[in-house]
Every structure is written in structure tokens, then in C-alpha cells.
Design an enzyme around this catalytic site. Structure first.
Site, PDB file in Angstrom:
ATOM      1  N   PRO A   1       0.825  -1.216   0.000  1.00 19.79           N
ATOM      2  CA  PRO A   1       0.000   0.000   0.000  1.00 19.79           C
ATOM      3  C   PRO A   1       0.857   1.264   0.000  1.00 19.79           C
ATOM      4  O   PRO A   1       0.358   2.350  -0.266  1.00 19.79           O
ATOM      5  CB  PRO A   1      -0.819  -0.114   1.285  1.00 19.79           C
ATOM      6  CG  PRO A   1      -0.116  -1.089   2.141  1.00 19.79           C
ATOM      7  CD  PRO A   1       0.685  -1.987   1.238  1.00 19.79           C
TER       8      PRO A   1
ATOM      9  N   GLU B   1       2.355  -7.614   8.748  1.00 20.95           N
ATOM     10  CA  GLU B   1       2.664  -6.177   8.763  1.00 20.95           C
ATOM     11  C   GLU B   1       3.398  -5.744   7.502  1.00 20.95           C
ATOM     12  O   GLU B   1       3.620  -4.549   7.278  1.00 20.95           O
ATOM     13  CB  GLU B   1       3.522  -5.828   9.983  1.00 20.95           C
ATOM     14  CG  GLU B   1       2.762  -5.842  11.300  1.00 20.95           C
ATOM     15  CD  GLU B   1       1.478  -5.031  11.231  1.00 20.95           C
ATOM     16  OE1 GLU B   1       1.536  -3.857  10.843  1.00 20.95           O
ATOM     17  OE2 GLU B   1       0.416  -5.589  11.554  1.00 20.95           O
TER      18      GLU B   1
ATOM     19  N   ARG C   1      -3.889  -8.912 -20.516  1.00 21.71           N
ATOM     20  CA  ARG C   1      -4.875  -8.603 -21.562  1.00 21.71           C
ATOM     21  C   ARG C   1      -4.371  -7.555 -22.552  1.00 21.71           C
ATOM     22  O   ARG C   1      -4.927  -7.416 -23.634  1.00 21.71           O
ATOM     23  CB  ARG C   1      -6.222  -8.191 -20.947  1.00 21.71           C
ATOM     24  CG  ARG C   1      -6.203  -6.922 -20.158  1.00 21.71           C
ATOM     25  CD  ARG C   1      -7.483  -6.767 -19.371  1.00 21.71           C
ATOM     26  NE  ARG C   1      -8.666  -6.621 -20.217  1.00 21.71           N
ATOM     27  CZ  ARG C   1      -8.977  -5.533 -20.904  1.00 21.71           C
ATOM     28  NH1 ARG C   1      -8.205  -4.473 -20.868  1.00 21.71           N
ATOM     29  NH2 ARG C   1     -10.073  -5.490 -21.646  1.00 21.71           N
TER      30      ARG C   1
ATOM     31  N   ASP D   1     -11.165   0.905 -24.314  1.00 21.10           N
ATOM     32  CA  ASP D   1     -11.370   0.652 -22.892  1.00 21.10           C
ATOM     33  C   ASP D   1     -11.168   1.937 -22.093  1.00 21.10           C
ATOM     34  O   ASP D   1     -10.476   2.852 -22.532  1.00 21.10           O
ATOM     35  CB  ASP D   1     -10.371  -0.391 -22.368  1.00 21.10           C
ATOM     36  CG  ASP D   1     -10.802  -1.808 -22.703  1.00 21.10           C
ATOM     37  OD1 ASP D   1     -11.977  -2.010 -23.039  1.00 21.10           O
ATOM     38  OD2 ASP D   1      -9.943  -2.702 -22.627  1.00 21.10           O
TER      39      ASP D   1
HETATM   40  N1  SAH Z   1       1.517  -2.475   7.503  1.00 21.77           N
HETATM   41  C1  SAH Z   1       1.377  -2.269   6.098  1.00 21.77           C
HETATM   42  C2  SAH Z   1       0.201  -3.058   5.527  1.00 21.77           C
HETATM   43  C3  SAH Z   1       0.436  -4.511   5.441  1.00 21.77           C
HETATM   44  S1  SAH Z   1      -0.881  -5.306   4.633  1.00 21.77           S
HETATM   45  C4  SAH Z   1       1.095  -0.807   5.848  1.00 21.77           C
HETATM   46  O1  SAH Z   1       0.307  -0.230   6.590  1.00 21.77           O
HETATM   47  O2  SAH Z   1       1.615  -0.231   4.880  1.00 21.77           O
HETATM   48  C5  SAH Z   1      -0.134  -6.842   4.172  1.00 21.77           C
HETATM   49  C6  SAH Z   1       0.330  -6.960   2.743  1.00 21.77           C
HETATM   50  O3  SAH Z   1      -0.760  -6.802   1.869  1.00 21.77           O
HETATM   51  C7  SAH Z   1       1.345  -5.932   2.283  1.00 21.77           C
HETATM   52  O4  SAH Z   1       2.652  -6.305   2.630  1.00 21.77           O
HETATM   53  C8  SAH Z   1       1.147  -5.924   0.785  1.00 21.77           C
HETATM   54  O5  SAH Z   1       1.882  -6.957   0.143  1.00 21.77           O
HETATM   55  C9  SAH Z   1      -0.343  -6.249   0.648  1.00 21.77           C
HETATM   56  N2  SAH Z   1      -1.149  -5.047   0.366  1.00 21.77           N
HETATM   57  C10 SAH Z   1      -1.996  -4.439   1.234  1.00 21.77           C
HETATM   58  N3  SAH Z   1      -2.591  -3.384   0.672  1.00 21.77           N
HETATM   59  C11 SAH Z   1      -2.139  -3.315  -0.585  1.00 21.77           C
HETATM   60  C12 SAH Z   1      -2.379  -2.426  -1.676  1.00 21.77           C
HETATM   61  N4  SAH Z   1      -3.216  -1.395  -1.571  1.00 21.77           N
HETATM   62  N5  SAH Z   1      -1.732  -2.652  -2.836  1.00 21.77           N
HETATM   63  C13 SAH Z   1      -0.861  -3.683  -2.958  1.00 21.77           C
HETATM   64  N6  SAH Z   1      -0.587  -4.554  -1.967  1.00 21.77           N
HETATM   65  C14 SAH Z   1      -1.208  -4.378  -0.793  1.00 21.77           C
END
Ligand code: SAH
Length: 238
Positions: free
Chosen positions: A95, A123, A161, A176
């Protein structure tokens, strides 16, 4: 052929997700090869540990470096980023990553030869993975998932795609949403009248110039209503 490798602690999560529609056809046509790998296969200690407690304290667990480095060495041949073969990408789903856009999907489809996607859990992933192995830290949106797996599926799907010949001759990505900076226009199919709801007349008259004009207007209306940021360039990408 594009090669996609996914690294995950839940390989079963992927089940048959890549076995339908466009992606299935692209795999059969050898336009893409997708393999899912169990991160635990690269954990060599006796408990096959892939995670550990965070330094500095706090909640949750963190995915460890060692299995991820070993997996990258196995899949790419090196864990030295500067020695990756050309057009190789190591993607960390996170994220905290750069928001993934249609233009990014297109760039991967145009250029990439090998994409390895690392799915975080708990985490997240020991930051040294990001600092030294990863070429692209990517987020699929401003929300937090419980793991990177759904994000890896989203990214793989949107890239595959767009690969040359993946869509077949009867469809094209040109109209698209996002490909021209606008959303797509609305679509209708038979019956022309359903429970008193009729299809816009212009679509039935066979006048392609008029239909084209109507579709442009509708695409613009829809974009203005749902995604005015695309028109003002506020999202910085389109
Ligand atoms: N503690 C982290 C969140 C971990 S969530 C933070 O707050 O930034 C666990 C895993 O989910 C992450 O390591 C990632 O691989 C995935 N993930 C969560 N949200 C995501 C998103 N919006 N885009 C891509 N991967 C995501």
C-alpha cells in the site's frame, strides 16, 4: 513470451484464477507463462520460517529477508539488482507503493520480459527486500489488503490482456476506460426493450458516424460524473 512468477506464502490462494478467459487463452497461446511459488520452499531453517517479530516491537509479524532473497536468486539467477537481465522487474505489492495505473499496465505489456511479484502478508515485508531487490513498489489503491495476493492477480490480469494478440481480433483495448484518458462509454445488448427500458435509439439506426459521436459524448459525461480527476489531470498520470 512474458514470464510472470508470483511469490506467496499461500500458493493455493491462486487456485484457478489464471485459468479463465483472456488469461487462459494467452497461456495456451504461449503469450504468457505464469507460475506461483510457495515462499516456504525457500525457507531452509528447520521450521521453514518465513516470518518473524518486528525489531523495535509492536504488533504482528514481518516476512523475513532470507527466503525472499533465495527465491529471487533461484528465479532470476542473482539478487544483485544491477545484474538482473534486461527487462526484468521485481515487484513488491504494497500500500506504500506507487499507485498502479493503466499506463503502467501498458508499459509492462510493451516492454517487460520477466516479472516477479512478491506478495506481502501480516505487517509487510522486511524493508531490505524493497531497498535492494525490488525494482517497482506498487499499490493497487488507497486501501489496505490482508495480503498482496489479490493485488498480484489484479496486476497480472491487467498486463496480460494488453499483451500483443491476447485479446483476439474481435476485441481491442483501444476503447477501454483510461486508454484515451476517459472512461469507456455505456454498452447495451439485446433485447432492445427490456421491462419497459429501451436502448438509446441512436444505437439501433446503423449510422456509424452518429453512433461514434454519441459514444464520445457518453464517455465524456460518464467521466465527468464519476472521475472528474481524469479531466483535470489531478491524478497526475492521465
Ligand atoms: N503495515 C502495512 C500493511 C500490510 S498489509 C502498511 O500499513 O503499509 C499486508 C500486505 O498486503 C502488504 O505487505 C502488501 O503486500 C499487501 N497489500 C496491502 N494493501 C495493498 C495495496 N493497496 N496494494 C498492494 N498490496 C497491498
Amino acid at each position: 513470451m512474458l514470464k510472470i512468477d508470483v511469490l506467496t506464502i499461500f500458493p493455493e490462494f491462486f487456485g484457478q484464477v489464471f485459468d479463465f478467459g483472456i488469461i487462459r487463452r494467452a497461456k495456451l497461446a504461449e503469450i504468457v507463462e505464469i507460475n506461483v511459488h510457495d515462499l516456504r520452499d525457500y525457507a531452509f531453517d528447520k521450521h521453514r520460517m518465513v516470518d518473524d517479530r518486528p525489531f523495535g516491537g509492536g504488533d504482528g509479524m514481518v516476512l523475513k529477508c532470507e527466503p525472499i532473497f533465495a527465491a529471487i536468486e533461484n528465479l532470476i539467477g542473482t539478487s544483485e539488482r544491477s545484474e538482473y537481465p534486461a527487462l526484468t522487474h521485481v515487484v513488491l505489492l504494497s500500500p506504500q507503493g506507487k499507485p498502479f495505473k493503466q499506463t503502467d499496465a501498458q508499459a509492462f505489456a510493451d516492454d517487460a520480459k520477466h516479472i516477479v511479484m512478491i506478495c506481502g502478508r501480516y505487517e509487510g515485508v522486511d524493508e531490505r527486500v524493497n531497498e535492494t531487490l525490488v525494482t517497482d513498489e506498487i499499490s493497487i489503491g488507497d486501501y489496505v489488503l490482508s495480503g498482496g495476493e489479490p493485488a498480484a492477480i489484479v496486476i497480472a490480469d491487467s498486463i496480460v490482456r494488453l499483451l500483443p494478440n491476447a485479446l483476439g481480433s474481435d476485441t481491442s483495448a483501444e476503447n477501454d476506460s483510461f486508454s484515451d484518458g476517459l472512461l469507456d462509454c455505456p454498452h447495451y445488448t439485446r433485447p432492445a426493450n427490456f421491462r419497459g427500458m429501451s436502448v438509446p435509439e441512436v444505437l439501433l439506426n446503423g449510422n456509424h458516424a452518429e453512433i461514434g459521436k454519441w459514444r464520445s459524448i457518453k464517455a465524456l459525461e460518464k467521466t465527468r460524473a464519476n472521475r472528474s480527476d481524469l479531466l483535470t489531470g489531478e491524478n497526475g498520470e492521465m
